[in-house]
Design an enzyme around this catalytic site. Structure first.
Site, mmCIF file in Angstrom:
data_model
loop_
_atom_site.group_PDB
_atom_site.id
_atom_site.type_symbol
_atom_site.label_atom_id
_atom_site.label_comp_id
_atom_site.label_asym_id
_atom_site.label_seq_id
_atom_site.Cartn_x
_atom_site.Cartn_y
_atom_site.Cartn_z
ATOM 1 N N HIS A 69 17.329 8.957 -70.207
ATOM 2 C CA HIS A 69 16.451 9.434 -71.329
ATOM 3 C C HIS A 69 16.451 8.730 -72.493
ATOM 4 O O HIS A 69 17.334 7.765 -72.637
ATOM 5 C CB HIS A 69 17.448 10.921 -71.692
ATOM 6 C CG HIS A 69 18.747 10.476 -72.223
ATOM 7 N ND1 HIS A 69 19.189 10.285 -73.246
ATOM 8 C CD2 HIS A 69 19.801 10.321 -71.271
ATOM 9 C CE1 HIS A 69 20.486 9.833 -73.186
ATOM 10 N NE2 HIS A 69 20.991 10.195 -72.097
ATOM 11 N N ASP A 70 15.414 8.585 -73.331
ATOM 12 C CA ASP A 70 14.855 8.004 -74.502
ATOM 13 C C ASP A 70 14.892 6.552 -74.572
ATOM 14 O O ASP A 70 14.915 5.849 -75.389
ATOM 15 C CB ASP A 70 16.214 8.407 -75.693
ATOM 16 C CG ASP A 70 16.160 10.025 -75.572
ATOM 17 O OD1 ASP A 70 15.314 10.570 -76.063
ATOM 18 O OD2 ASP A 70 17.328 10.480 -75.116
ATOM 19 N N GLY A 123 20.777 5.561 -71.201
ATOM 20 C CA GLY A 123 20.088 6.314 -72.099
ATOM 21 C C GLY A 123 19.615 5.332 -73.354
ATOM 22 O O GLY A 123 20.623 4.350 -73.842
#
Length: 239
Positions: A85-86, A103
Site C-alpha cells: 500500500h501507498d 508500504g
C-alpha cells in the site's frame, strides 16, 4: 492472463492505463495489509501505461483515502513480486522475481533489482540504482549507486546501468570522482560526511556536472525529516 484478478469490492477505485499486461494469477488492486486501514475508507491504485506485471504478483491499494498506490509507465515487474500500500513507483524500472516492497516505499526511475530482495517501509530507491540479489534494504539507496547485502551496503556506482542508459564518459568519470571523495576518503577521520558533500558541491569542476548535483541532492534528501538516511557504507582508501 488466466487467473488474474484486478480490482476489489472496496470503496475507491483501481485505474489502469493502456497496453498493460497482467500475468497469470496476479492480484491487482485489492485491500491493503495494513491494520490501520478502516473498513469503508476509500482506497486507490493508479497504474500507468505499457507495464508488464508477471505471474503471481500482488499490488495493493492505498491504506487511506488521502493517498494512493502509484505505478508509472514501462515497468517490468517479474513473477511473485509484491508492491504494498501507498508505494510510489516511477517509470522504466525492472523488478526481478520476488522483489518485495513494504508500504510507502518510493522507487524513482530506471532502477533495477535482482531477485529475492526486501525493502523496508518508507525507504526511497533512487534513479539508475541497482539492488543486488538477496538484499535487505532498510535505508535509502542514493541515485546512481549499487547496494548489496543481508543488510544492504553501498558497494559503488551502478556503472553498467549508467552506461546502458546513455550517460557519457565525462558524466561517469565525474560521478566516480565525486563518489570517491564522499565515500572513500583517504582519512575518514579528518572530515565529516557533511563536509565531504559540501566540498564536492563547491568543487569548480564537479559542481558543474548535472549528474553529480543530482546525486548530492539525493544524499541530502535522504537525511531530511522523516527519512531513513542512506544505506551503510564501508570506508575504503585507495583508487
Amino acid at each position: 492472463m488466466p487467473g488474474a484478478m484486478v480490482g476489489d469490492h472496496l470503496p475507491g477505485r483501481t485505474v489502469l492505463g493502456c497496453n498493460n499486461v497482467i500475468g497469470h494469477h496476479a492480484v491487482i488492486g485489492v485491500k491493503c495489509q495494513d491494520l490501520k486501514y478502516k473498513p469503508g475508507d476509500e482506497c486507490f491504485l493508479h497504474i500507468g501505461d505499457n507495464n508488464e506485471i508477471r505471474e503471481h504478483t500482488s499490488i495493493h491499494r492505498s491504506s487511506k483515502s488521502s493517498d494512493k498506490t502509484v505505478i508509472g509507465d514501462c515497468n517490468l515487474i517479474m513473477g511473485s513480486c509484491h508492491i504494498a500500500h501507498d508505494c510510489n513507483i516511477g517509470n522504466n524500472n525492472i523488478f526481478a522475481n520476488n522483489t518485495l516492497l513494504a508500504g510507502h516505499v518510493v522507487v524513482e526511475d530506471y532502477t533495477h533489482t535482482a531477485g529475492a530482495i526486501v525493502v523496508h517501509q518508507f525507504c526511497h530507491i533512487g534513479s539508475f540504482s541497482f539492488v543486488g540479489g538477496g538484499s535487505v534494504v532498510s535505508q535509502d539507496v542514493p541515485k546512481y549507486t549499487m547496494v548489496v547485502g543481508e543488510r544492504a551496503e553501498l558497494r559503488g556506482l551502478n556503472l553498467e546501468g549508467l552506461r546502458r542508459n546513455g550517460f557519457t564518459a565525462t558524466e561517469i568519470k565525474s560521478l566516480r570522482t565525486a563518489y570517491r571523495k564522499i565515500f572513500m576518503p583517504v582519512d575518514s577521520n579528518s572530515t565529516s560526511f557533511e563536509e565531504r558533500i559540501t566540498k564536492v558541491e563547491e568543487d569548480k569542476e564537479l559542481g558543474k556536472i548535472t549528474a553529480v548535483c543530482s546525486m548530492i541532492q539525493s544524499l541530502r534528501d535522504s537525511f531530511a525529516q522523516n527519512r531513513r538516511g542512506i544505506c551503510k557504507f564501508r570506508y575504503f582508501s585507495g583508487s
